[in-house]
Design a protein around this motif. Sequence first.
Motif, PDB file in Angstrom:
ATOM      1  N   SER A  40       0.775  -1.092  -0.152  1.00 11.05           N
ATOM      2  CA  SER A  40      -0.002  -0.039  -0.094  1.00 11.05           C
ATOM      3  C   SER A  40       0.762   1.332   0.080  1.00 11.05           C
ATOM      4  CB  SER A  40      -0.674  -0.158   1.108  1.00 11.05           C
ATOM      5  OG  SER A  40      -1.931  -0.971   1.246  1.00 11.05           O
ATOM      6  N   THR A  79      -5.138   9.356  -9.311  1.00 11.53           N
ATOM      7  CA  THR A  79      -5.992   9.591  -8.208  1.00 11.53           C
ATOM      8  C   THR A  79      -7.221   8.654  -8.080  1.00 11.53           C
ATOM      9  OG1 THR A  79      -7.263  11.511  -8.910  1.00 11.53           O
ATOM     10  CG2 THR A  79      -5.176  11.775  -7.299  1.00 11.53           C
ATOM     11  N   TYR A 133      -8.431   5.618  -7.560  1.00 13.53           N
ATOM     12  CA  TYR A 133      -8.237   4.472  -6.864  1.00 13.53           C
ATOM     13  C   TYR A 133      -8.704   4.633  -5.477  1.00 13.53           C
ATOM     14  CZ  TYR A 133      -3.839   5.570  -4.704  1.00 13.53           C
ATOM     15  OH  TYR A 133      -3.092   6.120  -4.013  1.00 13.53           O
ATOM     16  N   ARG A 134      -8.964   3.642  -4.662  1.00 14.05           N
ATOM     17  CA  ARG A 134      -8.964   4.044  -3.156  1.00 14.05           C
ATOM     18  C   ARG A 134      -8.367   2.645  -2.658  1.00 14.05           C
ATOM     19  NH1 ARG A 134     -13.696   1.908  -0.520  1.00 14.05           N
ATOM     20  NH2 ARG A 134     -14.931   0.665  -1.864  1.00 14.05           N
ATOM     21  N   LEU A 135      -7.945   2.950  -1.284  1.00 14.10           N
ATOM     22  CA  LEU A 135      -7.586   1.797  -0.255  1.00 14.10           C
ATOM     23  C   LEU A 135      -8.770   0.998   0.175  1.00 14.10           C
ATOM     24  CD1 LEU A 135      -4.075   2.772   0.546  1.00 14.10           C
ATOM     25  CD2 LEU A 135      -4.400   1.367  -1.321  1.00 14.10           C
ATOM     26  N   THR A 136      -8.628  -0.321   0.406  1.00 15.90           N
ATOM     27  CA  THR A 136      -9.663  -1.096   1.235  1.00 15.90           C
ATOM     28  C   THR A 136      -9.213  -2.058   1.963  1.00 15.90           C
ATOM     29  OG1 THR A 136      -9.984  -2.795  -0.286  1.00 15.90           O
ATOM     30  CG2 THR A 136     -11.371  -0.772  -0.779  1.00 15.90           C
ATOM     31  N   ILE A 175      -6.878  -3.045  -3.245  1.00 11.01           N
ATOM     32  CA  ILE A 175      -7.151  -1.630  -4.055  1.00 11.01           C
ATOM     33  C   ILE A 175      -8.051  -1.721  -4.982  1.00 11.01           C
ATOM     34  CG2 ILE A 175      -5.660   0.330  -5.310  1.00 11.01           C
ATOM     35  CD1 ILE A 175      -3.148  -1.093  -3.976  1.00 11.01           C
ATOM     36  N   GLU A 176      -9.042  -0.705  -5.004  1.00  4.37           N
ATOM     37  CA  GLU A 176     -10.227  -0.660  -5.857  1.00  4.37           C
ATOM     38  C   GLU A 176      -9.778   0.361  -6.919  1.00  4.37           C
ATOM     39  OE1 GLU A 176     -14.023  -0.543  -3.972  1.00  4.37           O
ATOM     40  OE2 GLU A 176     -14.063  -2.797  -3.346  1.00  4.37           O
ATOM     41  N   ASP A 228     -11.605   3.170 -10.062  1.00  6.31           N
ATOM     42  CA  ASP A 228     -12.666   3.926 -10.426  1.00  6.31           C
ATOM     43  C   ASP A 228     -13.334   3.124 -11.550  1.00  6.31           C
ATOM     44  OD1 ASP A 228     -12.327   5.616  -8.336  1.00  6.31           O
ATOM     45  OD2 ASP A 228     -11.750   7.228  -9.590  1.00  6.31           O
ATOM     46  N   GLU A 280      -9.526  -4.166  -9.914  1.00  5.06           N
ATOM     47  CA  GLU A 280      -9.231  -4.219  -8.674  1.00  5.06           C
ATOM     48  C   GLU A 280      -7.879  -5.184  -8.414  1.00  5.06           C
ATOM     49  OE1 GLU A 280     -11.953  -6.296  -6.231  1.00  5.06           O
ATOM     50  OE2 GLU A 280     -12.584  -7.661  -7.748  1.00  5.06           O
TER      51      GLU A 280
END
Length: 438
Positions: free
Chosen positions: A69, A82, A84-87, A91-92, A94, A98
Amino acid sequence: MGQTVNLKQRLAYNYLRDGSTKFLCYGGAGGGGKSWLGCEWLMQCCYFLPGTRWFAGRNNLKDSRASISVTFGKVAQWHGFTGYRLTNDGIEFDNGSEIIFLDLTYYPVKDPLYERFGSLEFTGGWIEEGGQVNGLAFSVLQTRIGRHLNDKYGIPGKILITCNPKKNWLYDLFYKPWKEGTLEDGYAFVQALVQDNPFATEDYIETLRNTNDKVTKERLYFGNWEYDDDPAVLCDYDAICDLFTNEHVKPSGVSSGSADLAMKGRDRFVAGHWKGNVCYIKLDQGYSTGKSIETDLKRMMIECSIPRSMMIADSDGLGNYLESYLNGIKEFHGGKQPINPEFDNLKSECGFKLAELINNRQIRVVCTDAQRERIKKELSVLKQDHIDADTRRKGIISKEKMKEILGFSPDYLDMLIMAMYFRIKPVPKRPKAKLGDI
């Protein structure tokens, strides 16, 4: 998305983007840009191939989440990305793609076959710090890639493995065949050293260059795969290599023999003739019957003038069977009480004695080139058990653990260890001090 890569990373991208390479091993030293490559490759795959699913795994889930991460965030910032987002799971993106973080820990009791991966489907993936990962994880993950939108995009499933040098499955599958020019189709290897990475700090390079630890310098600065960083290893690698060229060790004295027995393809039947501390491997068979073992071993003893009392054999009860036909030979029971109480059993005592003779260059083995390479591998798993427990007696790791590391039985090593039975001696007891001596 733009990119800035070093030349070794560019070579890696050629393999990662072609239509024939399925498995790429990248690395071989510290600071070669391994983690950056893995994160950047997966980022590009997810960005340009919407809806795809990739894995990123290390030896445990905590490291996968934390280390990957952090590096992924640096790579994304470098590219100004930018989307994407960490879970908790990974990582997911837009666009529906994934990256799933995998726990590649080997659980020999709970999940010995990595069945937890059996229902997963990935487009491809990345194994980070492959030297810490069990080879079975790689084998299972090979069956899980190429199963998610690969047909839609017309791309093969690929696995990138990044690592530092390690004498395990990576050495056998990638480094050694690459060095010898015998890599299998679909496999590729890129040796990346810290000197190849223009972004490595001079301070980090100097730290590796000036380290006093020989193993660390050989592995992480020079990228030498022959050195093991495991402090539990009993034999120095250079001493193992010298084992076959110690010409100063001359054959002398009474002949002796040692044999690791195996019937009908279960492991190997290996026997050595010892003249002093020089071992000549005389018997090496992959398939043997009880009768052929008896006949061949008896012939070897006659031809090499080995007295019955100087022949030792073991193989889960076969030694006892053999002793009834070759009356007078020794049967090796590794679990028996040692001669010296500092060890946990006889096999451990003999294992430490073997390492002592090897490290002091007091032993020589005469064998074929193929046998030499196998012996070198087997000696690499002669390791001290419970090394951090100061209060316990000295021991070596179990044969089952050795098999797990090697992928095969350490039969030559067993034969060498048994021969030490004739070379260990009790530690002399110090005489009790008399009152007048104090």
